[in-house]
Design an enzyme around this catalytic site. Sequence first.
Site, mmCIF file in Angstrom:
data_model
loop_
_atom_site.group_PDB
_atom_site.id
_atom_site.type_symbol
_atom_site.label_atom_id
_atom_site.label_comp_id
_atom_site.label_asym_id
_atom_site.label_seq_id
_atom_site.Cartn_x
_atom_site.Cartn_y
_atom_site.Cartn_z
ATOM 1 C CG HIS A 1 44.523 39.682 38.741
ATOM 2 N ND1 HIS A 1 44.949 39.152 39.933
ATOM 3 C CD2 HIS A 1 43.169 39.520 38.717
ATOM 4 C CE1 HIS A 1 43.900 38.686 40.610
ATOM 5 N NE2 HIS A 1 42.808 38.897 39.898
ATOM 6 C CG HIS B 1 49.695 44.563 41.566
ATOM 7 N ND1 HIS B 1 50.763 43.782 41.927
ATOM 8 C CD2 HIS B 1 48.645 43.718 41.447
ATOM 9 C CE1 HIS B 1 50.383 42.522 42.033
ATOM 10 N NE2 HIS B 1 49.097 42.458 41.749
#
Length: 202
Positions: free
Chosen positions: A127, A167
């Site tokens: 992303h 993350h």
Amino acid sequence: MASASAPAPAPVKPARFSGLGALDAAVSLRLHALFLPMPRLLLKALEVAGDGRIWLPVPISLLLLSATPASSGQVSPLLVGLVAGLVLDLVFVGLVKVAVRRPRPAYNAADMYVAVAADHWSFPSGHSSRAFLVAAFLAGAGGLQHREALFLWAAATSASRVLLGRHYVLDVVAGACLGVFEAWLSSLILTFLCSHGSFLVC
């Protein structure tokens, strides 16, 4: 009497993120916990806005639509460069994820969509790389006002990956750097195609 079998050796953990990884994990967990009161719907909206299931098919579809007989076979260089960058991003992120194989945070919620096997791994953030690729490429293309808004969106999308627990901080920093590199590389590809092809209106 049969002798007792020796205990199996413990699995060896990769040392790729041994020292730095511990600090990265601690900081990431702290940030995740600190921003838990933030509306998850907002973070999920940023997640969807940077999803590859949107960013890859849409520019490809627009590129194909622009290459109609009505356009004399000439296509938009902006779309060509963007698609080239997104394909590079898909390849680079997938290769690095599989090579590094860093597990995602243990507190990552189960509401994450996994498109391919490489998505099980955390480093780098796809992303983040995708958002900074789009922001850097469009900002460098010229003709756009308020370019800082692109990087604000890219930074917010990257931050949401840590706050959602998807993350670690190092994942999104590496992803951002990779995205900027991909934008530069796709610009080089576009320059080459413009100087050697007649199908682009450059």
